[in-house]
Design a protein around this motif. Structure first.
Motif, PDB file in Angstrom:
ATOM      1  N   ILE A  14       9.442  -0.127   2.907  1.00  0.00           N
ATOM      2  CA  ILE A  14       8.919   1.174   2.503  1.00  0.00           C
ATOM      3  C   ILE A  14       8.213   1.018   1.167  1.00  0.00           C
ATOM      4  N   THR A  15       6.939   1.285   1.159  1.00  0.00           N
ATOM      5  CA  THR A  15       6.168   1.240  -0.085  1.00  0.00           C
ATOM      6  C   THR A  15       5.519   2.600  -0.286  1.00  0.00           C
TER       7      THR A  15
ATOM      8  N   TYR B  22      14.665 -10.554   0.079  1.00  0.00           N
ATOM      9  CA  TYR B  22      14.061  -9.633   1.038  1.00  0.00           C
ATOM     10  C   TYR B  22      13.444 -10.412   2.195  1.00  0.00           C
ATOM     11  N   GLU B  23      13.769 -10.018   3.398  1.00  0.00           N
ATOM     12  CA  GLU B  23      13.236 -10.695   4.560  1.00  0.00           C
ATOM     13  C   GLU B  23      11.837 -10.171   4.836  1.00  0.00           C
ATOM     14  N   SER B  24      10.872 -11.090   4.802  1.00  0.00           N
ATOM     15  CA  SER B  24       9.480 -10.678   4.925  1.00  0.00           C
ATOM     16  C   SER B  24       9.177 -10.034   6.271  1.00  0.00           C
ATOM     17  N   CYS B  25       9.997 -10.329   7.279  1.00  0.00           N
ATOM     18  CA  CYS B  25       9.745  -9.769   8.596  1.00  0.00           C
ATOM     19  C   CYS B  25      10.267  -8.338   8.731  1.00  0.00           C
TER      20      CYS B  25
ATOM     21  N   LYS C 251       5.376  -1.323   8.802  1.00  0.00           N
ATOM     22  CA  LYS C 251       5.127  -1.472  10.231  1.00  0.00           C
ATOM     23  C   LYS C 251       4.437  -0.234  10.783  1.00  0.00           C
ATOM     24  N   ALA C 252       4.882   0.928  10.364  1.00  0.00           N
ATOM     25  CA  ALA C 252       4.262   2.178  10.817  1.00  0.00           C
ATOM     26  C   ALA C 252       2.847   2.313  10.265  1.00  0.00           C
ATOM     27  N   LYS C 253       2.653   1.905   9.014  1.00  0.00           N
ATOM     28  CA  LYS C 253       1.305   1.967   8.432  1.00  0.00           C
ATOM     29  C   LYS C 253       0.352   1.033   9.167  1.00  0.00           C
ATOM     30  N   LEU C 254       0.851  -0.154   9.548  1.00  0.00           N
ATOM     31  CA  LEU C 254       0.023  -1.092  10.293  1.00  0.00           C
ATOM     32  C   LEU C 254      -0.368  -0.512  11.638  1.00  0.00           C
ATOM     33  N   ALA C 255       0.566   0.174  12.287  1.00  0.00           N
ATOM     34  CA  ALA C 255       0.263   0.815  13.568  1.00  0.00           C
ATOM     35  C   ALA C 255      -0.820   1.876  13.392  1.00  0.00           C
ATOM     36  N   ASP C 256      -0.761   2.617  12.281  1.00  0.00           N
ATOM     37  CA  ASP C 256      -1.791   3.618  12.003  1.00  0.00           C
ATOM     38  C   ASP C 256      -3.158   2.967  11.828  1.00  0.00           C
TER      39      ASP C 256
END
Length: 531
Positions: A341-342, A334-337, A305-310
């Motif tokens: 952390i990758t 694993y919930e896709s939503c 989510k943070a990477k997408l924001a970047d």
């Protein structure tokens, strides 16, 4: 040589290199890659000549000429110009070096010379080409060109070329024998160009790799220069604090890990020798470096989510962003939503290595209260990573190393208590315990112990051993917590896990566990009374 020409963020994503992932205790990768196909290596026509191996010069091939030389004669001529057993042209390499030596300091790097230098950069993965370059004093020429220019693209190419050459110990021996050259490379860390800095970090890392193969003098020479060049460690920390390029942060952490490991080894082995080195802590235990290591690691461990924001911010700034194609998540349950952390798993071990070196310094204990919160935040992030599906179970050697290093670092921090760290550590412990209980109950289909319970080093024993270590770590955190109020905030943790934890503490016949049980019980009773 400029100190702040280009903002680090400006070079983000434009790196033309994909270096091998060598660490301080590994041999160099088989190939040191220089990719010249980024925007800064492309010719004006849109083609990328640097990706095309140059022909062996001096060879004519006119199919229309009936008197053309026969194949054998052509082959002989090619061999005469080839570098060793390669098909690279000796004449081309030497002519390129000559053109570089004639380049005026104020002259802008032309496209033709840039392409030719990039081709030599490509060729320098060959040991035979490196030998030819060294025989023709290439290091001196490269350093002279760097010192007399302010062209960042030229810096990047020449430092990248030098990085490939450093795969050979002979090159590093020549380079480190000249203190002025080392100082030049240290000063380059103040140049704010991402692509060049990535290449510079490779040079640092690859030089230190040779130390583990018996070339201790390399590390001594660099140690002396690091100590003499004021601000060298601060400059590395500044890169980690200011850069938004994941590639540069990764390269910098690996380089710092290699430098610290090699220099710490040198100081330890020379403690009683006639070589008087400046104390390791005075050189490397500086706030800028410590803060930079922690902040850069947290950035690399940010979730999707943070990477997408970047990426959205980068698009808004007009930067090109490559979007990965959506892939189906293979993690069961694993919930896709949920943000995931990758990261490069090697980065986790790199961070733990750096942190272990720094926290075990006797001088570090006086300042650990300053760094402990940031370090524990990083350790918490590692625990969150492990709690993702298929990261903790089955428990492999890599995960065991993470947990062992984490426990050691916590012990050096005097078991610094932080709710999120304790909560995640308790979750890891409870999952290991549940895994063990599932096996004990005979649910062989849902575990990885079947057929190995009689072995001394069986997976079951590994799980039991690691769960015991984590239980002791949890107990130490409770006992070392500064006040009971800190422990009372555990009320939102799953009650079943708390009960399991209390039962485990009571089952252990040890003063530490008894104290931990007493303190936890008191804290929970006070919290219940307040409610």
């Amino acid at each position: 040589m400029p100190n702040e020409d280009v903002d680090l963020a400006a070079g983000s994503g434009n790196s033309g290199v994909a270096p091998g992932a060598a660490s301080s205790n590994e041999t160099l990768p088989a190939e040191h890659i220089r990719k010249g196909n980024d925007a800064r290596s492309t010719s004006a026509s849109g083609s990328n000549e640097s990706d095309t191996p140059p022909p062996v010069h001096g060879v004519k091939n006119n199919d229309d000429d009936p008197d053309d030389e026969n194949d054998e004669e052509l082959l002989e001529r090619m061999r005469g110009d080839a570098v060793g057993e390669t098909m690279y042209s000796r004449r081309f390499i030497l002519q390129t070096l000559m053109k570089l030596s004639q380049q005026e300091a104020t002259e802008t790097l032309g496209q033709e010379l840039e392409d030719e230098l990039c081709k030599v950069w490509d060729m320098s993965v060959s040991p035979e080409v490196v030998t030819l370059l060294l025989e023709n004093d290439a290091i001196e020429l490269l350093m002279y060109a760097i010192s007399g220019s302010d062209d960042m693209r030229l810096y990047e190419i020449l430092i990248g070329l030098l990085g490939n050459m450093c795969a050979q110990a002979q090159c590093v021996e020549q380079l480190t024998a000249n203190a002025e050259w080392i100082e030049t490379l240290l000063k380059l860390a103040t140049c704010m160009d991402t692509c060049m800095l990535i290449q510079l970090m490779r040079v640092y890392q690859y030089i230190m790799v040779h130390v583990t193969s018996g070339k201790e003098q390399f590390a001594i020479d660099w140690y002396v220069c690091f100590a003499a060049f004021d601000g060298s460690a601060r400059n590395l920390g500044f890169i980690l604090q200011q850069s938004v390029s994941d590639d540069l942060l990764t390269a910098a952490l690996k380089a710092i890990n290699a430098v610290l490991a090699s220099c710490a080894l040198v100081e330890e082995e020379n403690a009683n020798s006639t070589v008087k080195l400046k104390p390791f802590a005075e050189v490397f235990l500086v706030q800028e470096l410590c803060d930079g290591v922690n902040s850069s690691f947290l950035r690399l461990m940010r979730d999707d989510k943070a990477k997408l924001a970047d990426e959205v911010v980068a698009e808004d700034d007009g930067q090109a962003v490559e979007q990965d194609e959506d892939e189906e998540d293979a993690d069961v349950g694993y919930e896709s939503c949920s943000p995931k952390i990758t990261c490069d798993v090697e980065i986790i071990q790199t961070y733990l290595n750096i942190c272990t070196i720094l926290v075990q310094l006797p001088e570090a204990q006086a300042s650990m209260d300053v760094y402990a919160p940031s370090i524990v935040s990083c350790l918490t992030r590692i625990l969150e990573f492990l709690l993702q599906p298929q990261q903790l179970l089955p428990l492999g050697e890599r995960q065991e190393e993470y947990l062992e290093d984490l426990a050691h670092i916590c012990s050096r921090l005097n078991y610094f208590y932080q709710k999120e760290a304790f909560k995640n550590l308790l979750e890891v412990w409870s999952r290991l315990r549940q895994h063990i209980e599932n096996y004990t109950e005979g649910d062989a289909d849902n575990n990885d112990f079947e057929g190995e319970e009689d072995e001394d080093d069986s997976p079951k024993e590994q799980y039991v051993e690691n769960s015991s270590k984590l239980l002791r770590l949890l107990a130490c955190m409770l006992v070392k917590a500064k006040n009971t109020e800190d422990i009372q905030n555990l009320h939102d943790i799953d009650a079943n896990k708390i009960k399991l934890f209390i039962s485990a503490l009571m089952a252990e016949q040890d003063v530490l566990f008894s104290k931990a049980h007493e303190r936890l019980s008191d804290a929970l009773e006070k919290k219940s009374g307040q409610a």
